[in-house]
Design an enzyme around this catalytic site. Structure first.
Site, PDB file in Angstrom:
ATOM      1  CG  ASN A   1      67.168 180.648  43.608  1.00 16.30           C
ATOM      2  OD1 ASN A   1      66.359 180.443  42.710  1.00 16.30           O
ATOM      3  ND2 ASN A   1      68.454 180.420  43.467  1.00 16.30           N
ATOM      4  CB  CYS A   2      62.771 183.497  41.273  1.00 14.95           C
ATOM      5  SG  CYS A   2      62.050 184.804  40.267  1.00 14.95           S
ATOM      6  CG  ASP A   3      65.244 188.760  43.915  1.00 17.49           C
ATOM      7  OD1 ASP A   3      65.488 188.006  44.878  1.00 17.49           O
ATOM      8  OD2 ASP A   3      66.106 189.503  43.398  1.00 17.49           O
TER       9      ASP A   3
ATOM     10  CE  LYS B   1      64.323 184.536  47.637  1.00 16.66           C
ATOM     11  NZ  LYS B   1      65.687 185.030  47.854  1.00 16.66           N
TER      12      LYS B   1
END
Length: 115
Positions: free
Chosen positions: A9-11, A14
């Site tokens: 879930n790390c930007d 992504k």
């Protein structure tokens, strides 16, 4: 095969996933929050990249460390912290082979090394 290490879930992760997908590159994702970190691999990262680069000093995991730990950290202590608290590892970390790694997301560097 490229292995990308990080958390789902790390930007920044992504962005890396999107870049790899957009460039049709196959990869294996290793979620070190779920699967942990191998000590041999952590040592290889520190040897190749330096613990100062592998440890994310801007994240909350680093900020929560005791000041004494932060002030006395070295390569060995960095590996131990990485094993105990994988969230402290800068991400994404790509392994291209057993000795070549890319740290962080930089589309120009990815293009140069991966295309």
């Amino acid at each position: 095969m490229i292995t990308i290490f990080g958390i789902k879930n790390c930007d920044t992760m992504k962005k890396a996933f999107r870049w790899l997908d957009d460039n049709n590159l196959e990869y294996h994702f290793h979620d070190y929050k779920k699967a942990g970190v191998d000590e041999t691999l952590a040592k290889a990262w520190v040897k190749a990249l330096g613990w100062e680069n592998v440890i994310n000093k801007r994240g909350t995991t680093w900020r929560k460390l005791d000041d004494e730990v932060k002030n006395t950290i070295d390569s060995e202590k960095a590996v131990n912290i990485m094993l105990a608290q994988p969230s402290i590892i800068k991400r994404p970390l790509l392994m291209l082979d057993k000795s070549e790694f890319l740290l962080g997301f930089n589309s120009e560097e990815y293009a140069e090394k991966l295309l």
